[in-house]
Enzyme design. Structure first.
Site, PDB file in Angstrom:
ATOM      1  CB  SER A 137      -0.960  -0.050   1.193  1.00  0.00           C
ATOM      2  OG  SER A 137      -1.981   0.912   1.057  1.00  0.00           O
ATOM      3  CG  ASP A 190      -6.693  -2.811  -3.343  1.00  0.00           C
ATOM      4  OD1 ASP A 190      -7.210  -1.740  -2.967  1.00  0.00           O
ATOM      5  OD2 ASP A 190      -5.530  -3.142  -3.055  1.00  0.00           O
ATOM      6  CG  HIS A 207      -5.682  -2.516   0.574  1.00  0.00           C
ATOM      7  ND1 HIS A 207      -4.843  -2.153  -0.444  1.00  0.00           N
ATOM      8  CD2 HIS A 207      -5.223  -1.879   1.691  1.00  0.00           C
ATOM      9  CE1 HIS A 207      -3.928  -1.317   0.013  1.00  0.00           C
ATOM     10  NE2 HIS A 207      -4.128  -1.143   1.303  1.00  0.00           N
TER      11      HIS A 207
END
Length: 331
Positions: free
Chosen positions: A172, A268, A298
């Site tokens: 991320s 995601d 995610h």
């Protein structure tokens, strides 16, 4: 592919966002809520040692957690950055995945607790990321790592016919920092990086118009509204959004960047920008592998690692890519 049933159970237990909420989100409440939602797995993968220490950083001492595999070193080094929108998160929620990769790839993993926004906005986290990688290149022996190139060759890189033994990685916002560190390494004269492992990386802006932001904007663990908030919190102003050290997809030239493994979750908001970055890297002549992890959401690699059985395949893929990049397949 349908949503993984284990991912659906995680979504079902995740509190829904209040559509009637008004006013800015509170960063302290966000951090506390994240900590309450996550628990340390037990048992954890076995490694040789785990040490908490600090290294010098551009803003003062930088906390790091160093995972060393069993056996005799020195080892290659994998510098890892946690997720959390540059605003929340820390070392603990990556404990399982860092240990697992350390053992499977036979590499030291240095997990970096970089400075967080809004107290430390852009470019603090980016500066910390590059500083950590540069420190390993200069001082790896202090943690049992040997980052110097070793004889070998992978995909024709580097031209010297030797393999660097440093890789970057993250999930991320951490994937963003791993990509940024690789860009900075190219632009600032090193160190040479063997591989960047980008897991669900943040590489573009929520309003760039990618389809995954429309398809999975809410109800899939990470929402568009959360990403919007992170982009209010981390940048200092609109001009930052044109900086490739904040958004690597803004880079006009990706030639010469380190090879990449990009792992993205099917469900995601960040899926499409990871795949687009992979295509851009390949067009620039960078050896790149892009993997869409079907059915996953995610945070599958780190915080949700023990709750999603399918995530094990992604960790195995990352470990295999690291071994190949370091030239330690037969170690």
């Amino acid at each position: 592919m349908p949503l993984d049933p284990e991912a659906q159970r995680i979504i079902d237990r995740t509190p829904a966002e209040d559509p009637n909420a008004s006013g800015p989100l509170d960063v302290v409440a966000m951090r506390e809520g994240f900590q309450q939602m996550w628990k340390m797995p037990d048992p954890l993968p076995e490694v040789g040692s785990v040490v908490n220490t600090t290294i010098p950083g551009p803003g003062g001492d930088l906390p790091v957690r160093i995972y060393t595999p069993e056996g005799e070193g020195p080892f290659p080094a994998f510098v890892w950055f946690h997720g959390g929108g540059w605003t929340i998160g820390g070392l603990d929620e990556n404990e399982f995945s860092c240990r697992a990769v350390c053992a499977a790839a036979d590499t030291i993993v240095m997990s970096v607790d970089y400075r967080l926004a809004p107290e430390n906005p852009f470019p603090a986290a980016a500066d910390d990321a590059y500083a950590a990688v540069a420190w390993v290149a200069e001082h790896g022996a202090e943690i049992g790592a040997d980052p110097a190139p070793s004889p070998g060759g992978v995909g024709g890189r580097p031209p010297t016919g030797k393999l660097p033994r440093i890789a970057t990685g993250g999930e991320s916002a951490g994937g963003n920092l791993a990509a940024v560190a690789a860009l900075k390494a190219r632009d600032l004269g090193g160190p040479e990086i063997a591989l960047q492992v980008l897991v669900s990386p943040v590489l573009g802006h929520p309003d760039d118009g990618r389809a995954s932001y429309s398809e999975f904007s809410e109800g899939y663990f990470l929402s568009k509204s959360s990403m919007d908030w992170f982009f209010v919190t981390y940048p200092t102003g609109p001009d930052d959004l044109d900086n490739p050290y904040l958004l690597p997809l803004r880079s006009k030239d990706l030639t010469g960047v380190a090879p990449a493994l990009i792992l993205g979750a099917e469900y995601d908001v960040l899926r499409d920008e990871g795949e687009e970055y992979g295509a851009r890297l390949a067009e620039a002549g960078v050896r790149t592998e892009v993997v869409r992890c079907d059915g996953l959401i995610h945070a599958f690699f780190g915080p949700l690692a023990t709750e999603l059985s399918a995530a094990e395949k992604a960790r195995d893929r990352a470990a295999a890519a690291l071994r190949a990049a370091f030239g330690t397949d037969g170690r």
